[in-house]
Each structure stands twice: as C-alpha cells, then as structure tokens.
Design a protein around this motif. Sequence first.
Motif, short mmCIF file in Angstrom:
data_model
loop_
_atom_site.label_atom_id
_atom_site.label_comp_id
_atom_site.label_asym_id
_atom_site.label_seq_id
_atom_site.Cartn_x
_atom_site.Cartn_y
_atom_site.Cartn_z
N ILE A 43 0.84 -1.21 0.00
CA ILE A 43 0.00 0.00 0.00
C ILE A 43 0.87 1.25 0.00
CG2 ILE A 43 -1.62 1.36 1.38
CD1 ILE A 43 -3.09 -0.89 0.18
N LEU A 44 1.84 1.30 0.91
CA LEU A 44 2.71 2.47 1.04
C LEU A 44 3.52 2.71 -0.24
CD1 LEU A 44 3.99 1.90 4.69
CD2 LEU A 44 2.70 3.88 3.90
N THR A 45 4.07 1.64 -0.80
CA THR A 45 4.88 1.76 -2.01
C THR A 45 4.04 2.20 -3.21
OG1 THR A 45 6.32 0.00 -1.19
CG2 THR A 45 6.54 0.58 -3.51
N THR A 46 2.84 1.62 -3.32
CA THR A 46 1.95 1.97 -4.44
C THR A 46 1.58 3.44 -4.39
OG1 THR A 46 1.04 -0.28 -4.50
CG2 THR A 46 -0.26 1.46 -5.54
N ILE A 47 1.21 3.92 -3.21
CA ILE A 47 0.82 5.33 -3.08
C ILE A 47 2.02 6.24 -3.33
CG2 ILE A 47 -0.01 7.08 -1.46
CD1 ILE A 47 -1.71 4.88 -0.15
N ARG A 48 3.17 5.85 -2.79
CA ARG A 48 4.38 6.69 -2.91
C ARG A 48 4.80 6.87 -4.37
NH1 ARG A 48 7.89 9.38 -4.02
NH2 ARG A 48 9.87 9.84 -2.98
N PHE A 49 4.70 5.83 -5.18
CA PHE A 49 5.21 5.87 -6.55
C PHE A 49 4.11 5.98 -7.60
CE2 PHE A 49 8.63 3.80 -4.16
CZ PHE A 49 9.71 4.58 -4.55
N SER A 50 2.96 6.47 -7.20
CA SER A 50 1.87 6.69 -8.16
C SER A 50 1.27 8.07 -7.94
CB SER A 50 0.79 5.62 -8.00
OG SER A 50 0.07 5.81 -6.80
N GLN A 51 0.37 8.44 -8.82
CA GLN A 51 -0.30 9.74 -8.71
C GLN A 51 -1.28 9.79 -7.54
OE1 GLN A 51 -2.00 10.46 -12.57
NE2 GLN A 51 -0.08 11.25 -13.41
N MET A 57 -7.16 11.58 0.19
CA MET A 57 -7.62 10.31 0.74
C MET A 57 -6.48 9.30 0.84
SD MET A 57 -10.60 7.70 -0.54
CE MET A 57 -9.56 6.76 -1.64
N TYR A 58 -5.67 9.22 -0.19
CA TYR A 58 -4.57 8.26 -0.21
C TYR A 58 -3.38 8.75 0.62
CZ TYR A 58 -7.43 6.02 -3.66
OH TYR A 58 -8.49 5.40 -4.29
N PHE A 59 -3.28 10.05 0.80
CA PHE A 59 -2.30 10.61 1.74
C PHE A 59 -2.60 10.07 3.15
CE2 PHE A 59 -1.43 13.86 4.95
CZ PHE A 59 -0.08 14.11 4.75
N LEU A 61 -4.47 7.42 3.81
CA LEU A 61 -4.37 5.96 3.78
C LEU A 61 -2.94 5.50 3.98
CD1 LEU A 61 -5.60 3.18 3.38
CD2 LEU A 61 -5.46 3.52 0.90
N SER A 62 -1.98 6.24 3.43
CA SER A 62 -0.57 5.87 3.61
C SER A 62 -0.18 5.96 5.08
CB SER A 62 0.33 6.76 2.75
OG SER A 62 0.27 8.10 3.17
N TYR A 63 -0.67 7.00 5.78
CA TYR A 63 -0.38 7.13 7.21
C TYR A 63 -1.13 6.06 8.01
CZ TYR A 63 2.37 11.37 6.96
OH TYR A 63 3.39 12.28 6.73
N LEU A 64 -2.34 5.70 7.58
CA LEU A 64 -3.08 4.63 8.26
C LEU A 64 -2.32 3.31 8.15
CD1 LEU A 64 -5.81 3.89 9.70
CD2 LEU A 64 -6.63 3.20 7.44
N SER A 65 -1.78 3.02 6.97
CA SER A 65 -1.00 1.80 6.77
C SER A 65 0.24 1.79 7.65
CB SER A 65 -0.60 1.65 5.30
OG SER A 65 -1.72 1.41 4.49
N PHE A 66 0.92 2.95 7.73
CA PHE A 66 2.11 3.06 8.57
C PHE A 66 1.75 2.84 10.04
CE2 PHE A 66 5.09 5.81 11.01
CZ PHE A 66 6.24 5.06 10.79
N MET A 67 0.65 3.41 10.49
CA MET A 67 0.21 3.24 11.88
C MET A 67 -0.21 1.80 12.15
SD MET A 67 0.72 5.89 13.57
CE MET A 67 1.55 7.34 12.92
N SER A 135 -6.33 20.93 1.35
CA SER A 135 -5.01 21.21 0.78
C SER A 135 -3.96 20.35 1.47
CB SER A 135 -4.66 22.69 0.94
OG SER A 135 -4.52 23.01 2.32
N ARG A 136 -2.77 20.25 0.88
CA ARG A 136 -1.72 19.42 1.47
C ARG A 136 -1.32 19.94 2.85
NH1 ARG A 136 0.99 15.06 -0.40
NH2 ARG A 136 -1.11 14.85 -1.27
N ARG A 137 -1.31 21.27 2.99
CA ARG A 137 -0.98 21.86 4.30
C ARG A 137 -1.99 21.44 5.36
NH1 ARG A 137 -2.44 26.57 6.96
NH2 ARG A 137 -0.88 27.40 8.42
N VAL A 138 -3.27 21.46 5.00
CA VAL A 138 -4.32 21.04 5.93
C VAL A 138 -4.17 19.56 6.29
CG1 VAL A 138 -6.82 20.64 6.16
CG2 VAL A 138 -5.97 22.80 5.22
N CYS A 139 -3.82 18.74 5.30
CA CYS A 139 -3.64 17.30 5.54
C CYS A 139 -2.51 17.05 6.55
CB CYS A 139 -3.35 16.58 4.22
SG CYS A 139 -4.76 16.52 3.10
N TYR A 140 -1.40 17.77 6.37
CA TYR A 140 -0.28 17.63 7.31
C TYR A 140 -0.68 18.08 8.72
CZ TYR A 140 3.31 16.36 3.89
OH TYR A 140 4.07 15.70 2.95
#
Length: 309
Positions: A43-51, A57-59, A61-67, A135-140
């Motif tokens: 999951i993490l690799t797919t999100i990292r190396f794709s659009q 949502m996938y931003f 999801l990547s943190y959910l997978s890490f957690m 926005s990305r800032r809000v997501c962070y």
Amino acid sequence: MGDKNNVTEFILLGLFNNQEMKEACFVFFLFCYLVILLGNFFILTTIRFSQLSEQPMYFFLSYLSFMDVCFTSTVAPKLIVDLLSQRTIISYNNCMVQLFYGHFFGGTEIFILVAMAYDRYVAICKPLHYMVIMSRRVCYLIVLASCIGAFLHSIMQVLIAVQLPFCGPNKIDHYFCDVFPLLKLACTDTFLFIIAIICTTGILCILTFVALIISYIIILTTLRTHSSEGRRKALSTCGSHITVILIFFVPLIFTYVPTSDSVNEDKVFALFYTIIAPMFNPLIYSLRNTDMKNAMRKVWLQKFLSKGK
C-alpha cells in the motif's frame, strides 16, 4: 510509589496454556504478522510511486497503513516469541513502554480514520471546494493534530498505570500490557481508575464510532443526487472505510467499555484490533478500490518490467 510497588516484572500468561495450541498459533500469528508487513508495504509503495499520493484520501491511507504496522509491532513480535518461550516475562518499564506506544499508535489510527471520513464528506458533499479545504498543508496539520491527540491520550493511560500499587501478584492474564489487565493486579480499590479509563478511552471510542457512522449516513444520503458512475465509485470507497471502521471499533468498544469480567473475551476482542484488522486493511482497501488496483498494476508492472530489461 516505590514503597507500594514490589513488582519489577510481569509474567504474560498469553492466549493458551496448551503447548500444541501454542505451536499452531505461532505459525498462524507469524503468518498474520508477515501479511500485515507485506500488505501495508505494498500500500505504502503503491501510493508513494503513483499519482495517488497527490490525493488527500490516499495521503491519509498511507499514514493509516504506517500506523497499522507500528501498532501491530508493539504487540505481535512479543506475542509470537512468547508462544515458543518458557519464560514469558516483561519488565515493569517495558510494560509501561508497550502500554504507551500501543495507545499512541492505536489512538493516531483512530484520529486518521476520522480524518478519512471528513475527507470523504468534503469530497462528496462539497466537491467544488474540495482541493481548497483539503489542501496538502491542511492534511499535514490533521496528521500532526492526530499525533498530538494520541500522545495526550496515551500519556493519560500511562499516568493511570504508574499510580497503581503492585504488592505481589504479577501474572497478567493477557498477551500484552494494557490498563485493564494491570488493574486486576493492583492492591487497591480500582473503581475510580476504571471510571477514568472508561471516560478517557471507552467513551472516546463510542463517540468517535457514532460520529463516523453518522458522517457516512450523511455521505450515502448525499450520493442519491449523484450520477450512477459517481455513486458506484463513491460507494466502493466508502464501503472500504465502513468495513475497516466496523472491524476496528466494535471489538475496541467491547474491550474498553466492559460489560462483564471475562478476560478470555477481552483477549479475543484484542486480537481483532491488534492483529485481524491491520491484516485485512490492505486487502479491503486494495480489492474494493478500483483506483488502488489500477495504481498497483501500474507501479508493480513497471518495476517488474524495468528489472527484466
């Protein structure tokens, strides 16, 4: 506290006493842990190396997978090793560390699930303002707030635990350190401690669960005005989220809002949110999500093709 605490280590009684059952569970839980690591790595690799990484949502999801990986790793390695070990001990300090990180990563995961629900609400109910609001800032900032909230929650659990006096019994009837199993060993009246845990963890879980369900009801109601293609895509995404929420929250609520004094039930419920839910999350989000499946094919097919050249 030092005068009242004669315990320097605890004995984890684990899931079973039967040796044959322990050996079978060793293989099973080792397999589950490897699936969790590999599934979330995909999951993490797919999100990292794709659009997909550009979408909020996938931003999340990547943190959910890490957690998921971090949360399970606070419990699973010790559980797996203890299944084949003669001495299943954990020091007092390591017990407190496990308690802290278990609640920290679990709490962060809960807040990220809330963030994902909010993301879907904005995407479906306010699509024209979606990229401005999320926005990305809000997501962070949301992820940072999730970590801070989880940190405060986990500190509260540790502060409750370190106040407990342990005068002799040191056998924890569980496979990891948590507040309720520790309360059973304390040589003091624990009524107020139980109320504090239910208020800080149990009610938080219930309110979060109810809020999430209500938000998805609003989202699903709004979908009636969308096109059939838009409904299908949104239902696929929301269906994944709702499935994960049910698998994670229902056992969690039964654990931290105790309705009986059954330790065995607590162990079974704990297995769901520490092992089963993190194992199925990657499968749910990949198999039920068209965008994720397409991204996986693209990313991993490119990697294999590049290696073949």
